[in-house]
Design a protein around this motif. Sequence first.
Motif, PDB file in Angstrom:
ATOM      1  N   GLU A   1       0.834  -1.204   0.000  1.00 32.57           N
ATOM      2  CA  GLU A   1       0.000   0.000   0.000  1.00 32.57           C
ATOM      3  C   GLU A   1       0.869   1.255   0.000  1.00 32.57           C
ATOM      4  O   GLU A   1       0.569   2.224  -0.694  1.00 32.57           O
ATOM      5  CB  GLU A   1      -0.926  -0.008   1.214  1.00 32.57           C
ATOM      6  N   GLN A   2       1.969   1.231   0.748  1.00 27.31           N
ATOM      7  CA  GLN A   2       2.872   2.384   0.792  1.00 27.31           C
ATOM      8  C   GLN A   2       3.526   2.603  -0.571  1.00 27.31           C
ATOM      9  O   GLN A   2       3.675   3.730  -1.018  1.00 27.31           O
ATOM     10  CB  GLN A   2       3.949   2.184   1.870  1.00 27.31           C
ATOM     11  N   GLY A   3       3.893   1.518  -1.247  1.00 21.59           N
ATOM     12  CA  GLY A   3       4.455   1.626  -2.587  1.00 21.59           C
ATOM     13  C   GLY A   3       3.448   2.195  -3.567  1.00 21.59           C
ATOM     14  O   GLY A   3       3.802   2.996  -4.451  1.00 21.59           O
ATOM     15  N   LEU A   4       2.191   1.812  -3.422  1.00 18.56           N
ATOM     16  CA  LEU A   4       1.136   2.336  -4.282  1.00 18.56           C
ATOM     17  C   LEU A   4       0.935   3.831  -4.039  1.00 18.56           C
ATOM     18  O   LEU A   4       0.734   4.592  -4.982  1.00 18.56           O
ATOM     19  CB  LEU A   4      -0.169   1.577  -4.053  1.00 18.56           C
ATOM     20  N   ILE A   5       1.026   4.252  -2.796  1.00 20.46           N
ATOM     21  CA  ILE A   5       0.892   5.675  -2.471  1.00 20.46           C
ATOM     22  C   ILE A   5       1.998   6.473  -3.157  1.00 20.46           C
ATOM     23  O   ILE A   5       1.760   7.549  -3.714  1.00 20.46           O
ATOM     24  CB  ILE A   5       0.894   5.891  -0.944  1.00 20.46           C
ATOM     25  N   GLU A   6       3.214   5.949  -3.153  1.00 18.31           N
ATOM     26  CA  GLU A   6       4.327   6.627  -3.814  1.00 18.31           C
ATOM     27  C   GLU A   6       4.089   6.720  -5.320  1.00 18.31           C
ATOM     28  O   GLU A   6       4.372   7.747  -5.941  1.00 18.31           O
ATOM     29  CB  GLU A   6       5.638   5.900  -3.521  1.00 18.31           C
ATOM     30  N   ILE A   7       3.569   5.644  -5.907  1.00 17.29           N
ATOM     31  CA  ILE A   7       3.269   5.651  -7.339  1.00 17.29           C
ATOM     32  C   ILE A   7       2.158   6.661  -7.633  1.00 17.29           C
ATOM     33  O   ILE A   7       2.220   7.392  -8.627  1.00 17.29           O
ATOM     34  CB  ILE A   7       2.889   4.232  -7.819  1.00 17.29           C
ATOM     35  N   LEU A   8       1.161   6.725  -6.762  1.00 21.70           N
ATOM     36  CA  LEU A   8       0.092   7.705  -6.932  1.00 21.70           C
ATOM     37  C   LEU A   8       0.632   9.135  -6.904  1.00 21.70           C
ATOM     38  O   LEU A   8       0.203   9.992  -7.680  1.00 21.70           O
ATOM     39  CB  LEU A   8      -0.967   7.541  -5.837  1.00 21.70           C
ATOM     40  N   GLU A   9       1.578   9.389  -6.016  1.00 24.66           N
ATOM     41  CA  GLU A   9       2.175  10.726  -5.947  1.00 24.66           C
ATOM     42  C   GLU A   9       2.940  11.047  -7.217  1.00 24.66           C
ATOM     43  O   GLU A   9       2.868  12.165  -7.724  1.00 24.66           O
ATOM     44  CB  GLU A   9       3.079  10.832  -4.721  1.00 24.66           C
ATOM     45  N   LYS A  10       3.668  10.061  -7.764  1.00 22.68           N
ATOM     46  CA  LYS A  10       4.395  10.276  -9.020  1.00 22.68           C
ATOM     47  C   LYS A  10       3.432  10.606 -10.154  1.00 22.68           C
ATOM     48  O   LYS A  10       3.651  11.537 -10.914  1.00 22.68           O
ATOM     49  CB  LYS A  10       5.181   9.015  -9.413  1.00 22.68           C
ATOM     50  N   VAL A  11       2.370   9.824 -10.266  1.00 21.78           N
ATOM     51  CA  VAL A  11       1.401  10.041 -11.332  1.00 21.78           C
ATOM     52  C   VAL A  11       0.705  11.388 -11.154  1.00 21.78           C
ATOM     53  O   VAL A  11       0.453  12.097 -12.130  1.00 21.78           O
ATOM     54  CB  VAL A  11       0.378   8.880 -11.383  1.00 21.78           C
ATOM     55  N   SER A  12       0.426  11.759  -9.917  1.00 20.44           N
ATOM     56  CA  SER A  12      -0.219  13.051  -9.658  1.00 20.44           C
ATOM     57  C   SER A  12       0.676  14.209 -10.078  1.00 20.44           C
ATOM     58  O   SER A  12       0.203  15.190 -10.636  1.00 20.44           O
ATOM     59  CB  SER A  12      -0.559  13.196  -8.178  1.00 20.44           C
ATOM     60  N   GLN A  13       1.964  14.085  -9.822  1.00 19.67           N
ATOM     61  CA  GLN A  13       2.892  15.140 -10.217  1.00 19.67           C
ATOM     62  C   GLN A  13       3.000  15.241 -11.732  1.00 19.67           C
ATOM     63  O   GLN A  13       3.114  16.330 -12.284  1.00 19.67           O
ATOM     64  CB  GLN A  13       4.274  14.895  -9.616  1.00 19.67           C
TER      65      GLN A  13
END
Length: 91
Positions: A55-67
């Motif tokens: 889940e933490q890895g997914l959150i990081e990926i979500l932040e990358k995609v959001s940026q």
Amino acid sequence: REAEIRNTILAQVLDQAARARLSNLALVKPDKTKAVENYLIQMARFGQLAGKVSEQGLIEILEKVSQQTEKKTTVKFNRRKVLDSDEEDDY
């Protein structure tokens, strides 16, 4: 058929908590969910994922995609000059 393949790949690369978070996100922002799914599938196809994504890895990926998809909003004021009779004092 394609959706079935996508779900199979995502089931292999995401753990249970990450899949739950992604499905919750799909209810609110389906376009962002699609972008994250595409990113995960691409990483899985090229062998860039070591094990399941937490889940933490997914959150990081979500932040990358959001940026990457962040939209810059600008406001432009178009002030029109109006002939105003208040400038002339007519006493």
